[in-house]
Write an enzyme that holds these catalytic residues in place. Structure first.
Site, mmCIF file in Angstrom:
data_model
loop_
_atom_site.group_PDB
_atom_site.id
_atom_site.type_symbol
_atom_site.label_atom_id
_atom_site.label_comp_id
_atom_site.label_asym_id
_atom_site.label_seq_id
_atom_site.Cartn_x
_atom_site.Cartn_y
_atom_site.Cartn_z
ATOM 1 N N GLU A 226 0.773 -1.087 -0.062
ATOM 2 C CA GLU A 226 0.009 0.008 0.139
ATOM 3 C C GLU A 226 0.931 1.043 -0.003
ATOM 4 O O GLU A 226 0.805 2.174 -0.675
ATOM 5 C CB GLU A 226 -0.959 0.077 0.808
ATOM 6 C CG GLU A 226 -1.935 1.187 1.269
ATOM 7 C CD GLU A 226 -3.088 1.186 2.176
ATOM 8 O OE1 GLU A 226 -3.254 0.263 2.910
ATOM 9 O OE2 GLU A 226 -3.444 2.400 2.812
ATOM 10 N N ARG A 304 -7.748 2.483 13.345
ATOM 11 C CA ARG A 304 -8.582 1.054 12.959
ATOM 12 C C ARG A 304 -8.490 0.271 14.267
ATOM 13 O O ARG A 304 -9.304 -0.312 14.667
ATOM 14 C CB ARG A 304 -8.137 0.608 11.894
ATOM 15 C CG ARG A 304 -9.286 -0.577 11.285
ATOM 16 C CD ARG A 304 -9.131 -0.998 9.925
ATOM 17 N NE ARG A 304 -9.807 -0.123 8.850
ATOM 18 C CZ ARG A 304 -11.097 -0.475 8.417
ATOM 19 N NH1 ARG A 304 -11.808 -1.147 9.169
ATOM 20 N NH2 ARG A 304 -11.082 0.363 7.559
ATOM 21 N N GLU A 706 -10.464 -8.515 4.177
ATOM 22 C CA GLU A 706 -9.877 -8.589 5.245
ATOM 23 C C GLU A 706 -10.724 -9.165 6.454
ATOM 24 O O GLU A 706 -10.051 -9.936 7.278
ATOM 25 C CB GLU A 706 -9.743 -7.249 5.909
ATOM 26 C CG GLU A 706 -8.645 -6.372 4.954
ATOM 27 C CD GLU A 706 -8.652 -4.890 5.247
ATOM 28 O OE1 GLU A 706 -9.310 -4.214 4.987
ATOM 29 O OE2 GLU A 706 -7.533 -4.421 5.933
#
Ligand code: MTE
Ligand code: HPA
Ligand code: MOS
Length: 749
Positions: A226, A304, A706
């Protein structure tokens, strides 16, 4: 529909960066990296290395014409370091030679003098030394102090979860080619083509339009590409800028393992409060994230962790804090779950410890606290279309949980050397980039004059089969045979300003854009067809490569309409832009509605531990998963299987190891164990939950990339239950991975 890449994959014909045909004058790059974790560079002598035949140039920070800065969220990371070394493997220079072998030879001849400084390798040490990436973040719900005052049980504890190596089959790499007028085309194995473009432009000091990034597909990313595909592409581009020759740079496995960041290790503490009827009324946790030497994506990952700190449970009083601790490890980065798994491991550990101390089974506490419709998450979002209880009950019923548990009790009563353990792992995962502005995507659809179709999106294919899903959206919306649709490479000149392929949201975001573009094309083509058939556009629809009027097949084919559209000068190209509605988040209050929806599921894991050796097998994992209305169950089940095994690997056997000096010891596949065919569960059963699906999911097919990784956490607690069955004196510890060595110590403590 099968993955559209399956034939070329099996035949070895799919193209990856290393398969590209190179220009004859191509040069090869190799990084010279720091041989200590922390220090000051006193002197570097490149003269001997430079004198080798075939070494073209060794690039350092001095050769950067723009800004020496590759940080994404926080500008705190240099492409090539100047004087200070912050982690073992930090890039210092870039050797460009006529072959990789020559570059390797040259690398050995670089002489470096370093004044070593003490290295910080753990989050706890960093916290003690006040070494942080940014300010801490905290989520609050209700009043934990008041709630703890009224609890019957209060349990405190600590946990550790280790990092994880991505081990994408295709290592990091790129091929950068000079075009005319100083333009550069980079083919990169990246999840974030726009990040590569943007950072390359910044470091080279050129506008973004001079840099074209193209991605064919990735041999896996799992979050590791990423942000961390970028530096290699930028290095190659700097060399191209100076040398005006193509530069290929594919990392060998050792360099990749040593220089790239991994899943973040977390050291955490918790305090959980329950009433006599096993309701969790208060939960506090402090998460110490080992961020490594630069921010990379750590702040977003930390966030997160907070979003998923209560997993599938409703807890009315919550206080959670995360600290991104700056250490002398390679900057840790995104990895499937993006901090969520680390948060969930802590609440599951807290419940396990509470169950052990209270003397009940863990699942009694879990079940008593499952999330319900209209419950509030600690970040303010109200839970709707909740399937936590539904997946739990369906799993218990369909997989005959009572029978499984009965058999395990029987087995344990009859065996001394082998003990079995069962666990239940519910999951709840929020879908959307937590950073609201990133939830956007575009698609560019061309219908060619022969009726064939080319689709470009911002989505990167990395094995998750997003291209197949995009193709499904296009052919269904256009009403044509799938063979008429081709998915193009992901290219910044066709689809610009993209968010990375991440957050499990790629199919939703890009798929909605494809849908929109195709719907617009169909509405234009309906006019054309209506004219041809002397009817109204509203009566026309497209199906099976033909035009239907009021659902009756006309003699006109798709190709006929396209040919007429050309004559009528109707645009056969459409570009569409999609942004997720509804979502928002206010960081000053740490409240909002950050997720389009949540994905739910429950896994039942059974394991057998050999109590002589500490080794174990996962007998079975049985999962009820909320796919919404899956648009491709074969692909989606493949995602659940892959994620589950990756999660089990993280929880049981994958052991990242750095020594006190910050050197990676698990630096090869001989010292880093990943799940193989012998260690996967003997049985994996995955059944979809019947639900309505969600409108914000593409074709009501929920994101799947995920969430299932976190089913793997169940393996930890299944093994723990087996250890408890053998050793009544075992004090549960929460230190993942639960390797056979740790199991053995637990069995005999
Ligand atoms: N599946 C394969 N085969 N390879 C991968 O690299 N990455 C995972 C997941 N599944 C990955 C994968 C991660 S980390 C994410 S975020 C999602 O795929 C991204 O793709 P999606 O948004 O299309 O689900
Ligand atoms: N998930 C994955 N990648 C991301 C996110 C996220 O929420 N935010 C930024 N990059
Ligand atoms: Mo996935 S960790 O969001 O690339």
């Amino acid at each position: 529909m099968k993955n559209i890449d399956s034939y070329s994959h099996v035949r070895g014909e799919s193209l990856f960066v290393d398969d590209l045909i190179t220009r004859q004058d191509t040069l090869y790059g190799l990084v010279f990296d720091a041989p200590v974790a922390h220090g000051i560079i006193k002197q570097i002598d490149y003269s001997e290395a430079e004198s080798i035949e075939g070494v073209i140039k060794i690039f350092t920070y001095k050769d950067i014409l723009g800004e020496n800065q590759i940080g994404g969220i926080i500008p705190d990371e240099l492409l090539w370091t100047k004087n200070e070394i912050h982690f073992w493997g930090q890039p210092i220079a870039f050797i460009v030679a006529t072959s990789e072998a020559i570059a390797k030879k040259a690398r050995k001849l670089i002489r470096i003098e370093i004044e070593k400084l003490p290295a910080i390798t753990t989050a706890k040490e960093a916290k003690a030394k006040n070494s942080f990436i940014n300010a801490p973040r905290s989520f609050h719900l209700g009043d934990t102090d008041n709630a703890f005052a009224h609890c019957d049980f209060i349990i405190e504890g600590e946990t550790f979860s280790n990092g994880q190596e991505h081990l994408y089959l295709e290592t990091q790499g790129c091929y950068a080619v000079p075009m005319e007028n100083g333009n550069i085309k980079i083919t990169s194995s990246t999840q974030g083509p726009t990040s590569v473009q943007k950072i390359t432009a910044r470091v080279l000091g050129v506008p973004m339009h001079k840099i074209e990034v193209d991605v064919i597909r990735l041999g896996g990313g799992f979050g590791g590409k990423e942000d961390q595909a970028t530096p290699w592409a930028v290095m190659a581009a700097v060399a191209v800028q100076h040398l005006k020759k193509p530069v290929k740079f594919v990392l060998n496995r050792h360099d990749d393992l040593r220089m790239t960041g991994k899943r973040h290790p977390y050291e955490s503490t918790f305090k959980i409060g329950l009433t006599k009827d096993l309701k969790i009324t208060a939960f506090e946790a402090e998460f110490l994230q080992n961020s490594g030497a630069a921010a990379d994506l750590s702040p977003a990952i930390a966030e997160r962790t907070l979003f998923h700190a209560t997993n599938s449970y409703y807890i009315p009083n919550v206080k959670t804090t995360v600290l991104s601790c700056k250490t002398n490890l390679p900057p840790n980065t995104a990895f499937r779950g993006f901090g969520g798994p680390q948060g969930m491991f802590v609440i599951e550990s807290a419940i396990a410890k509470a169950a052990h101390i209270i003397g009940v089974e863990k699942e009694r506490i879990q079940e008593a606290n499952l999330l319900d419709e209209n419950d509030t998450f600690s970040y303010g979002q109200i839970a709707t279309q909740v399937e936590a209880k539904n997946t739990w009950r369906t799993a218990a019923l369909n997989f005959k949980l009572e029978k499984i548990e009965h058999e395990v009790r029987d087995f344990n009563a009859q065996n001394t050397q082998f003990k079995k353990g069962v666990s239940i792992m519910p999951i709840t995962f929020g879908i959307s980039f937590t950073n609201t502005p990133m939830n956007n995507a575009r698609a560019l659809v061309h219908i060619y004059q022969d009726g064939s179709v080319g689709v470009s999106t911002g989505a990167v294919e990395m094995g998750q089969s997003v291209n197949t899903k995009m193709l499904q959206v296009a052919y269904k919306t256009l009403g044509i045979h799938p063979s008429k649709v081709k998915l193009e490479t992901t290219n910044t000149t066709r689809v610009a300003n993209t968010s990375p392929t991440a957050a499990s949201s790629t199919a939703d975001l890009n798929g909605k854009a494809v849908l929109k573009a195709c719907e617009t094309l169909i509405s234009r083509l309906s006019e054309v067809a209506a004219n041809m058939l002397n009817t109204k556009a509203g009566e026309v629809n497209f199906k099976n490569d033909a035009v239907f009027v009021n659902n009756k097949k006309s003699p006109i084919t798709w190709e006929d309409v396209i040919a007429q559209a050309m004559l009528d000068r109707v645009a056969l190209t459409e570009n569409a832009h999609y942004t997720t509605p509804v979502i928002h988040f206010d960081k000053t209050k740490e409240k909002g509605h950050p997720f389009a929806y949540h994905v739910y599921g429950t896994a039942i894991t059974t394991t057998t531990v050999n109590c002589l050796t500490g080794t174990y097998e996962i007998d079975s994992v049985k999962i009820i998963h909320d796919f919404g209305k899956s648009m491709n169950l074969g692909i989606d089940i493949g995602q659940v299987e892959g994620a589950l095994i990756q999660g089990i690997g993280w929880m049981t056997m994958e052991e990242i190891s750095y020594n006190k000096e910050g050197k990676l010891l698990s630096n090869a596949l001989s010292t880093y164990k990943v799940p193989d065919i012998f260690s996967v569960p003997k049985t994996v059963e995955i059944a979809p939950l019947e639900t309505k699906g969600n409108d914000m999911a593409i074709l009501k097919s929920k994101a799947v990339g995920e969430p299932p990784l976190m089913y793997g956490i169940g393996a930890y607690f299944a093994i723990q239950n087996a250890v408890k069955a053998f050793n009544p004196n075992y004090e549960p510890k929460f230190h993942a991975p639960f390797t056979p060595e740790k199991v053995l110590m637990g069995l005999y403590e």
